[in-house]
Design an enzyme around this catalytic site. Sequence first.
Site, short mmCIF file in Angstrom:
data_model
loop_
_atom_site.label_atom_id
_atom_site.label_comp_id
_atom_site.label_asym_id
_atom_site.label_seq_id
_atom_site.Cartn_x
_atom_site.Cartn_y
_atom_site.Cartn_z
N LYS A 115 0.82 -1.22 0.00
CA LYS A 115 0.00 0.00 0.00
C LYS A 115 0.84 1.26 0.00
O LYS A 115 0.46 2.27 -0.57
CB LYS A 115 -0.93 0.01 1.22
CG LYS A 115 -2.11 -0.92 1.07
CD LYS A 115 -3.22 -0.52 2.05
CE LYS A 115 -4.39 -1.48 1.97
NZ LYS A 115 -5.38 -1.22 3.03
N LYS A 208 -7.79 -10.89 -8.96
CA LYS A 208 -8.89 -10.85 -8.00
C LYS A 208 -9.92 -9.79 -8.39
O LYS A 208 -9.55 -8.72 -8.86
CB LYS A 208 -8.31 -10.48 -6.62
CG LYS A 208 -8.63 -11.47 -5.53
CD LYS A 208 -7.89 -11.13 -4.27
CE LYS A 208 -8.76 -10.39 -3.28
NZ LYS A 208 -8.14 -10.25 -1.97
N LYS A 211 -12.35 -3.60 -6.01
CA LYS A 211 -13.03 -2.31 -6.15
C LYS A 211 -12.13 -1.29 -6.85
O LYS A 211 -12.62 -0.28 -7.34
CB LYS A 211 -13.48 -1.79 -4.79
CG LYS A 211 -12.33 -1.45 -3.86
CD LYS A 211 -12.84 -1.06 -2.49
CE LYS A 211 -11.67 -0.98 -1.52
NZ LYS A 211 -12.05 -1.17 -0.14
#
Length: 347
Positions: A115, A208, A211
Site C-alpha cells: 500500500k 482478483k 473495487k
Amino acid sequence: MSHFSPRVFSGMQPTGNLHLGNYLGAMLNWIAMQETHECIYCVVDMHAITVWQDPKELRRAIVDVTAAYLACGLDPKKSIIFNQSQVAEHAELAWILNCVARMGWLNRMTQFKEKAGKDKEAASVGLFVYPTLMAADILGYHATHVPVGEDQKQHLELARDIAVKFNNDYAEAIAAAGINDGVFFPSPEPFITGPATRVMSLRDGTKKMSKSDPSDLSRLNLIDDADTIAKKIRKAKTDPEPLPTEKAGLKGRPEAENLTGIYAALAGESVEKVLGQYGGGQFSVFKNALADLAVAKLAPIGAEIKRMQHDDRAHVEKVLADGSARARAIAAPILRKTRELVGFVLS
Ligand code: TRP
C-alpha cells in the site's frame, strides 16, 4: 481450559462499493456465523483514514457499507453492527498495543509495503500501525474467531503475537489479578475463507475481483441493477471451449473456473454439480443461467441498499448507534482491566 466464550469479530473498510467478492468471500460467512456465534461486525472507519478520505465521501461510505451489511442479511438483532470510531476503546487499546508490538514485526507486514508503494516516506504513520489497530479491534473484545480473507492472515498472526507478548510482559500483574491461566488476551483464531470463494475479475480470471479495478465490467457491485448484472455476465471473458464435465477440466481455464465457482457459490451447490448440469454445453447457455441466478440473488440486495440510502438512512444510523453502545459495553470493562494491568490505575 480457556475461560473465553467464543466470540466472532470482523470488519470491512468503508471505501468504495462492496462487490461480489466481498459478498461471497466474507459476507456469506459472516451471515452464517450469526446463527452459531456471538458476532461483532465493524465498519472500520479509523482504518479507512490511513489513506486520505474526503470527509463527505467517508460519511457516505459508512452509511453505504452499513446498508450493504443489512441488505445482505446481517441482522442487528443477532449481531452487533457498528462503526469503529464511535467506540474510543479501539484507539486507546491500539496505543497500548503500539507499545507492545515491535518495529521489526510491523516492518515485515507485506500489505504495508504494497500500500505504501515506492514512497514509504510519504505514507501516513497510521498506515504503518494499521495492524496494531486491527489487533486492538479484535483483542479489545476478547474475540476468539476472526473470519478474514487470505490477505489478512499476516495481520491476524501479528494480533496473536501481540496477545502473547502482552500476556508475557504483564504476566505478574495478570497473576496478581487472579487470572489463573495467565491469559488476559486470548489468541484469536483466523477463519480463512477458502479458495472456493475467491472471486476473480470478470475480465481476467487470473486477477482478483477488486473495487480498484478501473474497469467496472470486471466486477458485480452489490448496488448494480438487474440489467447491469446481466450485461456484465454476458460480457464476461470466456474461452472458446465448451464447459468441461469434470472439475479437473477447469485447470488452466481461469475464466471458466471463476464463472462456475461463482455459480456454485450463488446457488449453494458444488462445482461438480454445476458442471454435471452445464458441462459439455455451450458457454452461452451457461452464461444465461448464471445471469439469471446472479440477478435473482443480487438485484434484491442492490434494491434494498438503495432503499436504505434514500428512504431509510435514519434506520442505518440507529443500527450504528445501538451497535456502538453494545460494543462499548463489551470493550469498556476489558479496557478498564487493561489499564489496571498496565499500571495506569493508582489504587
Ligand atoms: N484489515 C481488514 C481488511 O482490510 C479489516 C479489519 C479491520 C478487520 N479490523 C479488523 C478484519 C478486525 C477482521 C478483524 O480486510
